[in-house]
Design a protein around this motif. Structure first.
Motif, PDB file in Angstrom:
ATOM      1  N   ASP A   1       2.142  -5.752 -13.510  1.00  0.00           N
ATOM      2  CA  ASP A   1       1.670  -4.423 -13.899  1.00  0.00           C
ATOM      3  C   ASP A   1       2.809  -3.425 -13.908  1.00  0.00           C
ATOM      4  OD1 ASP A   1      -1.605  -4.675 -12.273  1.00  0.00           O
ATOM      5  OD2 ASP A   1      -0.839  -5.356 -14.242  1.00  0.00           O
ATOM      6  N   ILE A   2       3.619  -3.543 -12.877  1.00  0.00           N
ATOM      7  CA  ILE A   2       4.743  -2.608 -12.775  1.00  0.00           C
ATOM      8  C   ILE A   2       5.688  -2.802 -13.959  1.00  0.00           C
ATOM      9  CG2 ILE A   2       6.828  -2.077 -11.476  1.00  0.00           C
ATOM     10  CD1 ILE A   2       5.206  -2.787  -8.934  1.00  0.00           C
TER      11      ILE A   2
ATOM     12  N   ALA B   1      10.882   1.172 -14.006  1.00  0.00           N
ATOM     13  CA  ALA B   1      11.059  -0.011 -14.850  1.00  0.00           C
ATOM     14  C   ALA B   1      11.195   0.412 -16.301  1.00  0.00           C
ATOM     15  CB  ALA B   1       9.868  -0.956 -14.664  1.00  0.00           C
ATOM     16  N   TYR B   2      10.371   1.330 -16.669  1.00  0.00           N
ATOM     17  CA  TYR B   2      10.383   1.841 -18.041  1.00  0.00           C
ATOM     18  C   TYR B   2      11.744   2.392 -18.416  1.00  0.00           C
ATOM     19  CZ  TYR B   2       9.400   5.258 -21.747  1.00  0.00           C
ATOM     20  OH  TYR B   2       9.429   5.989 -22.902  1.00  0.00           O
TER      21      TYR B   2
ATOM     22  N   SER C   1       0.814  -1.222   0.000  1.00  0.00           N
ATOM     23  CA  SER C   1       0.000   0.000   0.000  1.00  0.00           C
ATOM     24  C   SER C   1       0.842   1.265   0.000  1.00  0.00           C
ATOM     25  CB  SER C   1      -0.946   0.007   1.204  1.00  0.00           C
ATOM     26  OG  SER C   1      -0.187  -0.260   2.378  1.00  0.00           O
ATOM     27  N   GLY C   2       2.048   1.119   0.524  1.00  0.00           N
ATOM     28  CA  GLY C   2       2.848   2.339   0.575  1.00  0.00           C
ATOM     29  C   GLY C   2       3.567   2.660  -0.707  1.00  0.00           C
ATOM     30  N   LEU C   3       3.373   1.849  -1.720  1.00  0.00           N
ATOM     31  CA  LEU C   3       4.145   2.040  -2.949  1.00  0.00           C
ATOM     32  C   LEU C   3       3.391   2.904  -3.948  1.00  0.00           C
ATOM     33  CD1 LEU C   3       5.275  -1.673  -3.392  1.00  0.00           C
ATOM     34  CD2 LEU C   3       6.640   0.228  -2.497  1.00  0.00           C
ATOM     35  N   SER C   4       4.186   3.593  -4.774  1.00  0.00           N
ATOM     36  CA  SER C   4       3.565   4.378  -5.835  1.00  0.00           C
ATOM     37  C   SER C   4       3.689   3.619  -7.136  1.00  0.00           C
ATOM     38  CB  SER C   4       4.275   5.732  -5.952  1.00  0.00           C
ATOM     39  OG  SER C   4       4.051   6.256  -7.263  1.00  0.00           O
ATOM     40  N   PHE C   5       2.579   3.258  -7.681  1.00  0.00           N
ATOM     41  CA  PHE C   5       2.585   2.494  -8.931  1.00  0.00           C
ATOM     42  C   PHE C   5       3.263   3.263 -10.048  1.00  0.00           C
ATOM     43  CE2 PHE C   5       1.360  -0.465 -12.033  1.00  0.00           C
ATOM     44  CZ  PHE C   5       0.955   0.259 -13.156  1.00  0.00           C
ATOM     45  N   GLU C   6       2.932   4.508 -10.108  1.00  0.00           N
ATOM     46  CA  GLU C   6       3.412   5.352 -11.195  1.00  0.00           C
ATOM     47  C   GLU C   6       4.942   5.453 -11.187  1.00  0.00           C
ATOM     48  OE1 GLU C   6       3.786   9.322 -11.286  1.00  0.00           O
ATOM     49  OE2 GLU C   6       4.410   8.841 -13.315  1.00  0.00           O
ATOM     50  N   GLU C   7       5.443   5.626 -10.011  1.00  0.00           N
ATOM     51  CA  GLU C   7       6.893   5.780  -9.862  1.00  0.00           C
ATOM     52  C   GLU C   7       7.609   4.501 -10.246  1.00  0.00           C
ATOM     53  OE1 GLU C   7       8.079   6.816  -5.880  1.00  0.00           O
ATOM     54  OE2 GLU C   7      10.075   6.012  -6.296  1.00  0.00           O
ATOM     55  N   LEU C   8       7.086   3.406  -9.763  1.00  0.00           N
ATOM     56  CA  LEU C   8       7.732   2.122 -10.031  1.00  0.00           C
ATOM     57  C   LEU C   8       7.679   1.801 -11.515  1.00  0.00           C
ATOM     58  CD1 LEU C   8       6.286   0.171  -6.990  1.00  0.00           C
ATOM     59  CD2 LEU C   8       8.659   0.907  -7.317  1.00  0.00           C
ATOM     60  N   TYR C   9       6.543   2.090 -12.097  1.00  0.00           N
ATOM     61  CA  TYR C   9       6.402   1.834 -13.522  1.00  0.00           C
ATOM     62  C   TYR C   9       7.422   2.623 -14.316  1.00  0.00           C
ATOM     63  CZ  TYR C   9       4.255   1.350 -18.107  1.00  0.00           C
ATOM     64  OH  TYR C   9       4.022   1.043 -19.431  1.00  0.00           O
ATOM     65  N   ARG C  10       7.582   3.881 -13.909  1.00  0.00           N
ATOM     66  CA  ARG C  10       8.514   4.765 -14.611  1.00  0.00           C
ATOM     67  C   ARG C  10       9.947   4.268 -14.478  1.00  0.00           C
ATOM     68  NH1 ARG C  10       9.871   9.624 -12.360  1.00  0.00           N
ATOM     69  NH2 ARG C  10       7.931   9.479 -11.153  1.00  0.00           N
TER      70      ARG C  10
END
Lengths: 732, 256
Positions: free
Chosen positions: A115-116, A56-57, A45-54
């Motif tokens: 997803d990430i 990885a990207y 819950s404490g993670l930011s999906f957007e940040e992690l995705y970026r």
């Protein structure tokens, strides 16, 4: 107007390469690695999906996909190893629960991770042909958890134990099993197969082998089948609840094989409870169960059919050859009809109207009915009985039903021409004595025979009916023409066309004077309007009604045969007559006369004559008197009606001989027909064709056909070919 | 003279002994038929023969019956003693066949004269000379069949369709003595015991086929072989009486 040159905008790449800071890759990876840990530790819950995705990207973009991927693999593997340990540590019943829980966790984690890492999934992975994330997650789970040495066997054994307990009647947690099997399926059908299904099937086979052996020793057939059915239903239900649907067919095959196929013959032949027993006792439910169960295995139904057929044939054979039964033809046929009904019902109720069983029934009946050469005669007698009295008061529909059933038996006969001969005889007697219950029923049967066998079969029978009708008209004309005769004895004449009625030899008989004058008058009346015909009186087939007054004034009306009338009328002019005198006066043939006198003098309740001495046989010098003391409760007394009876031995031989004689021209006609159209044909084919053509009437004997061929050669209808002696040629 | 090889000389001798002609004529006939003796004989006899019709008349008148214009039994016995042949000899059948005689024991004038003409006979000498030739014809398969089939019509009563059993048996014994069918006696016994009726033409002709094609141990008898019913019965009879048992001959009097 401006004359400016159009200028295209061009965007150029950076002229100098921008190199990612290698440390940048490490740092980014560390972030992602940490994220994965958190995910596995339920701290997502404490993670930011957007940040992690970026992140990885970026890694993939800067060509660090390899690092990312391998990092993922090692991180996930590490976690899975931990999971495996925790599952291994679980005790007893909680093993599966732990495994299930961890599996759910892993799936959730995997989802998030996928997803990430979506960008990597879509670009890096296809280009390097590595396993996509989701699949990778499953594979890693499989390798690290399921294939872990401690878990693998324990999992299988646990599952099998649970299944076994359920089979032995205990209640188990189906939900958890469903999840576990679903997990295995998700990992791949081959995993499901190898880790579970194959063993499951093997163990089940063993289980059912043992169980079926146990049951078959102690249960009777019906019970065993019930148990087998129950087990099958159980397994099907089990699959639907917590196994993969593709297992259903496999497990039912196992049960079918172990419980049914392996014991088929033993079940069928089980003493006191097997197939034959069920058939005899009409156990529809058991039979139906057997049919449905055996249908599932190869050859199951054919085994049932085989045994049923041989049983039918055997019992049918006994029926037709049992000397007790042969004494009463009507009973005989009724028994056949009952047998047919019984088996029809069995096939209908228990065997699903299966056509192949119906065929087996037909062939069996055809087989044993023809074992007894008297069957055609008996069937005709049965019909005779029904049409005389049996169908009295029966509704039209029921009459149709009975006649249809008789037709069914008729179809089984191979010697239909024998039946025709007897039917004609019996019909003649019925018509002439006026003893038929229903004209409609008679006609209905003729129509059925015509439909079955063609016009030729019934044309003569119909002729008989026509004659009866014509005779009625003739009689009306006669009485109209001779009104003066209304005071004297009434004469009713049936004029029979010789070809249609059964052949009778004409016999001598002196009619009493009153009758002979009447007969002459009729003869001249008839021949007056129809020239070129010849009439001969069939005195052996007629009947007469006499009014008689006896000693004490008792009056009776006697219904007698013509012969009997001639004899009785003599006593109007004499009190005592010897046999010889009677014979001389009447000129009736000796054997007929003796029978006639016996029926007048020796039968209780019908003894209008008295004989001295009182012996049973008729001697030349025996004397006859009117029995003045004759009494009967009825006013109308019937003596010696001409009833159709089972033939005596010599009569039977005679009829059979006549049938054989009749067949000869039919065979010859068939041969000529065939040869005329084929012009030449070889021996074997000719015999085959002739047999086929005559099949609907009788079974042609090849030896007889051969004799007919030779006879035709002799009479120059056919000749043998010069070079091939097996070839026959038609001579025009 | 022509140089003849040993084989040809033998054939020449054979030809002459049968026909009684000169060497020159014999050579001609043999050459014409490529040195086949039988063919040469046929060739020789099929040539138009010169016969003196006056001599033929004389011969005929010698044998003809005083009351009827035919040669009857007496005439035939006289003829037989003249040509030194027994009246029961099978060569008389061959003679009748040449004459195309309608019935046994009588010859019409036409039959007699035309028959002798076709054989080239106009004297008793020539007649006697021709006897060996006629006998030899029985050895030829095809001719034997013709003679055999002719015998049926010849031996039966005029106006009848079938041949009386006794006559048939007599004929069979005569014909098969020549042709050597081992089962002929059993056949005759069988007929007398079981059949006792006249013989049809079809049965007569099929019997020859049977005797020729089916070996005397009946191993190649085919029950489906369209044989007349009587022959089927005969085979059954043989089996029943143990004479033949599935191909083995039990009766040792049978020649193989």
């Amino acid at each position: 107007m401006s004359n400016q040159k159009k200028r295209n905008f061009q965007i150029e790449a950076f002229k100098h390469r921008v190199v990612m800071d290698p440390k940048y890759a490490d740092k980014t990876w560390k972030i992602l690695e940490h994220a994965i840990h958190e995910i596995y530790n339920h701290n997502a819950s404490g993670l930011s999906f957007e940040e992690l995705y970026r992140n990885a990207y970026n890694m993939v973009l800067h060509k660090f996909g390899e690092k990312l991927y391998s990092g993922l693999v090692s991180t996930m593997t590490g976690h899975l190893k931990d999971i495996a340990q925790s599952v291994e540590a679980a005790q007893g019943g909680s093993f599966l629960e732990e495994l299930n829980r961890k599996w759910n966790d892993h799936n959730k984690a995997l989802q998030m991770i996928r997803d990430i890492l979506m960008y990597m999934d879509r670009t890096y992975i296809p280009s390097t042909q590595k396993t996509p994330v989701h699949e990778l997650g499953l594979n890693l789970w499989k390798e690290n958890v399921i294939y872990s040495s401690q878990i693998r066997t324990r999992l299988l054994n646990t599952l099998l134990e649970l299944l076994h307990s359920e089979r032995t009647g205990e209640v188990i947690d189906r939900g958890i099993l469903r999840n576990i099997t679903k997990m295995l399926m998700d990992l791949g059908p081959s995993v499901y197969g190898q880790e579970f299904e194959n063993h499951f099937l093997q163990v089940s086979a063993e289980f059912y082998r043992v169980e079926s052996q146990k049951f078959i020793e102690c249960c009777d057939c019906g019970d065993y089948l019930k148990k087998a059915e129950r087990r099958l239903n159980e397994e099907t239900e089990r699959v639907s609840h917590y196994l993969d649907s593709r297992t259903e067919k496999k497990i039912t095959n196992v049960v079918e094989k172990e419980m049914i196929e392996n014991h088929m013959l033993r079940l069928i032949h089980m003493e006191n409870s097997g197939l034959v027993h069920m058939l005899c006792d009409d156990k529809y439910e058991d039979l139906s169960r057997m049919y449905n169960l055996f249908r599932r295995v190869t050859d199951g139904l054919s085994k049932i059919r085989e045994v049923m057929t041989s049983h039918m044939r055997e019992s049918g054979k006994q029926l037709v050859t049992d000397p007790e039964r042969l004494k009463d033809p009507v009973e005989y046929v009724q028994r056949l009809l009952d047998e047919k009904d019984k088996y029809d019902k069995i096939i209908n109720l228990a065997f699903n109207n299966d056509k192949s069983f119906q065929n087996a029934l037909n062939s069996s009946f055809e087989y044993f009915i023809n074992l007894n050469p008297r069957s055609p005669e008996f069937i005709s007698l049965f019909v005779d009985d029904k049409l005389r009295k049996g169908l009295k008061g029966v509704s039209e529909d029921d009459v149709e039903v009975t006649l249809d059933k008789v037709m069914m038996l008729f179809r089984y006969l191979q010697e239909k021409d024998v039946f025709e001969k007897y039917y004609k005889q019996h019909l003649a007697k019925r018509l002439l004595s006026g003893k038929t219950v229903s004209d409609d029923a008679e006609r209905s049967l003729i129509v059925k025979l015509k439909t079955e066998c063609g016009y030729q079969f019934t044309s003569k029978l119909e002729g008989m009916f026509t004659d009866m009708k014509t005779s009625q008209d003739t009689m009306q004309g006669f009485s109209a023409c001779h009104p003066e005769l209304n005071d004297g004895p009434t004469l009713t004449v049936q004029v029979l066309t010789t070809g249609s009625w059964p052949t009778q030899s004409s016999v001598t008989c002196n009619l009493p004077a009153e009758m002979s004058t009447l007969c002459e008058k009729f003869r001249s009346f008839y021949l007056g309007t129809r020239t070129g015909r010849r009439l001969s009186w069939q005195t052996n087939m007629g009947t007469a009604d006499l009014k008689a007054t006896f000693g004490k004034g008792q009056k009776h009306e006697l219904n007698v045969s013509t012969y009997q009338m001639c004899v009785l009328m003599l006593f109007n002019n004499a009190d005592r007559l010897s046999y010889k005198e009677i014979e001389q006066a009447t000129e009736i043939p000796a054997s007929d006369l003796k029978r006639c006198l016996q029926s007048l003098a020796l039968v209780k309740g019908r003894n209008v004559l008295r004989k001295e001495p009182m012996s049973k046989d008729i001697g030349e010098d025996d004397a006859f008197f009117v029995n003045e003391k004759f009494s009967s409760k009825l006013y109308k007394v019937k003596i010696g009606t001409v009833v159709a009876q089972k033939e005596s031995e010599p009569e039977k031989q005679e009829t059979r001989q006549r049938v054989e004689e009749d067949r000869k021209p039919q065979i010859e006609a068939a041969i000529v027909r065939i040869m005329k159209s084929r012009k030449q044909l070889d021996h074997n084919n000719l015999i085959a064709e002739v047999t086929k053509q005559l099949q609907s009437r009788f079974l042609a004997n090849p030896t007889e056909v051969k004799k007919r061929i030779e006879s035709l050669i002799e009479r120059d209808f056919l000749e043998r070919d010069d070079s091939d002696r097996r070839l026959y040629r038609y001579l025009a | 003279m022509h140089k003849l090889g040993r084989g040809h000389r033998d054939k020449l001798q054979q030809f002459i002994s049968i026909t009684g002609v000169s060497e020159k004529v014999a050579l001609q006939s043999l050459k014409a038929s490529d040195w086949h003796v039988e063919g040469a004989i046929d060739f020789f006899y099929s040539q138009p023969q010169f016969t003196d019709s006056r001599h033929l008349e004389e011969l005929y008148n010698r044998y003809k019956d005083p009351y009827v214009d035919m040669i009857l039994a007496d005439g035939i016995s006289l003829l037989c003693s003249d040509i030194q042949v027994d009246p029961q000899d099978i060569v008389m059948l061959v003679l009748s066949w040449h004459m195309k005689a309608g019935t046994m024991c009588e010859f019409s004038k036409k039959e007699f004269i035309e028959g002798l003409q076709s054989l080239g006979i106009d004297s008793l000498e020539k007649f006697r000379e021709k006897i060996p030739y006629m006998r030899s014809q029985l050895k030829d398969e095809q001719k034997f069949r013709d003679i055999y089939n002719f015998a049926f019509g010849w031996a039966k009563e005029k106006g009848q369709k079938s041949l009386a059993l006794d006559t048939a048996i007599g004929m069979w014994q005569l014909l098969f003595a020549e042709k050597q069918w081992p089962l002929v006696d059993h056949w005759c016994q069988f007929l007398q015991a079981r059949h006792n009726k006249a013989i049809s033409r079809d049965t007569w002709s099929q019997l020859l086929e049977f005797a020729k094609t089916v070996g005397s141990n009946l191993s190649d008898y085919d029950a489906e072989g369209a044989w007349p019913y009587l022959i089927d019965e005969f085979v059954e009879y043989l089996n029943e009486n143990g004479i033949i048992q599935s191909g083995l001959i039990i009766d040792s009097t049978l020649k193989r």
